[in-house]
Design a protein around this motif. Structure first.
Motif, PDB file in Angstrom:
ATOM      1  N   UNK A 140       0.865  -1.171   0.000  1.00 34.54           N
ATOM      2  CA  UNK A 140       0.000   0.000   0.000  1.00 34.54           C
ATOM      3  C   UNK A 140       0.903   1.222   0.000  1.00 34.54           C
ATOM      4  N   UNK A 141       0.615   2.160  -0.891  1.00 37.69           N
ATOM      5  CA  UNK A 141       1.452   3.350  -1.029  1.00 37.69           C
ATOM      6  C   UNK A 141       0.685   4.600  -0.633  1.00 37.69           C
ATOM      7  N   UNK A 142       1.359   5.490   0.071  1.00 38.91           N
ATOM      8  CA  UNK A 142       0.855   6.833   0.315  1.00 38.91           C
ATOM      9  C   UNK A 142       1.648   7.766  -0.596  1.00 38.91           C
ATOM     10  N   UNK A 143       0.924   8.661  -1.252  1.00 36.28           N
ATOM     11  CA  UNK A 143       1.524   9.617  -2.185  1.00 36.28           C
ATOM     12  C   UNK A 143       1.733  10.936  -1.443  1.00 36.28           C
ATOM     13  N   UNK A 144       2.959  11.442  -1.534  1.00 38.34           N
ATOM     14  CA  UNK A 144       3.302  12.737  -0.933  1.00 38.34           C
ATOM     15  C   UNK A 144       3.628  13.727  -2.034  1.00 38.34           C
ATOM     16  N   UNK A 145       3.195  14.976  -1.854  1.00 36.58           N
ATOM     17  CA  UNK A 145       3.476  16.016  -2.833  1.00 36.58           C
ATOM     18  C   UNK A 145       4.826  16.672  -2.554  1.00 36.58           C
ATOM     19  N   UNK A 200       0.669  14.345   2.546  1.00 31.64           N
ATOM     20  CA  UNK A 200       0.028  13.157   1.969  1.00 31.64           C
ATOM     21  C   UNK A 200      -1.188  13.574   1.143  1.00 31.64           C
ATOM     22  N   UNK A 201      -1.203  13.178  -0.141  1.00 34.18           N
ATOM     23  CA  UNK A 201      -2.252  13.635  -1.058  1.00 34.18           C
ATOM     24  C   UNK A 201      -2.931  12.506  -1.829  1.00 34.18           C
ATOM     25  N   UNK A 202      -2.586  11.270  -1.547  1.00 28.53           N
ATOM     26  CA  UNK A 202      -3.215  10.180  -2.281  1.00 28.53           C
ATOM     27  C   UNK A 202      -2.728   8.831  -1.793  1.00 28.53           C
ATOM     28  N   UNK A 203      -3.307   7.798  -2.396  1.00 29.17           N
ATOM     29  CA  UNK A 203      -2.949   6.452  -1.988  1.00 29.17           C
ATOM     30  C   UNK A 203      -3.331   5.459  -3.072  1.00 29.17           C
ATOM     31  N   UNK A 204      -2.885   4.254  -2.885  1.00 28.27           N
ATOM     32  CA  UNK A 204      -3.256   3.155  -3.758  1.00 28.27           C
ATOM     33  C   UNK A 204      -2.576   1.896  -3.278  1.00 28.27           C
ATOM     34  N   UNK A 205      -3.180   0.767  -3.590  1.00 25.95           N
ATOM     35  CA  UNK A 205      -2.605  -0.491  -3.163  1.00 25.95           C
ATOM     36  C   UNK A 205      -2.653  -1.522  -4.266  1.00 25.95           C
TER      37      UNK A 205
END
Length: 154
Positions: free
Chosen positions: A51-56, A61-66
């Motif tokens: 599972x990834x957390x997206x950082x700007x 933290x601005x997004x995610x996906x797995x």
């Protein structure tokens, strides 16, 4: 450019992003009641998934996906979401590409995902990224479209 950080799906930052994702889905959902299905965090831990957390650029933290393995050689992408403030930058495509690479690293040679008819931009992203519409592979009550993509092995 975004930064992708593997994070437990039950980490407070991931949980907040998933809540934002579910809330956004409820607002635009057509065809009944949207059913929230928080991910089983154990399914998103290597070697089963990630599972990834997206950082700007400002480290917010601005997004995610797995991605999770659902059968030998078969991975599923789940909960790909970016805050509306990031949209239009191509980050959805880069997140999808990153998740695909992680799936290959987990041993996938086929990737599947599902989505809803209301998510037209997501469908366009998947189609332009080589996904083909397929028959349903799960019983997700929120899904109206299912996609598959073969990927070269690692």
């Amino acid at each position: 450019m975004p930064r992708y950080v593997p994070t437990p799906a039950d980490d407070p930052v991931a949980v907040r992003l998933l809540e934002d994702y579910f809330a956004s889905r409820e607002l635009g959902f057509v065809g009944g009641v949207y059913r929230r299905t928080p991910p089983d965090a154990a399914a998103f831990v290597p070697p089963l998934g990630t599972f990834l957390v997206v950082y700007d650029d400002e480290d917010a933290p601005v997004g995610c996906g797995g991605v999770r393995m659902i059968a030998p050689g078969r991975a599923e992408i789940k909960h790909l979401w970016l805050d509306p403030s990031t949209r239009g930058r191509g980050w959805g495509r880069t997140l999808l590409t990153e998740l695909e690479a992680r799936a290959v690293g987990l041993g996938a040679h086929v990737i599947v995902l599902d989505t809803n008819a209301t998510l037209e931009a997501a469908q366009a992203l998947y189609r332009s990224s080589g996904y083909d519409e397929t028959e349903p592979y799960n019983d997700n009550p929120n899904a109206t479209h299912w996609f598959t993509k073969p990927v070269p092995p690692a």
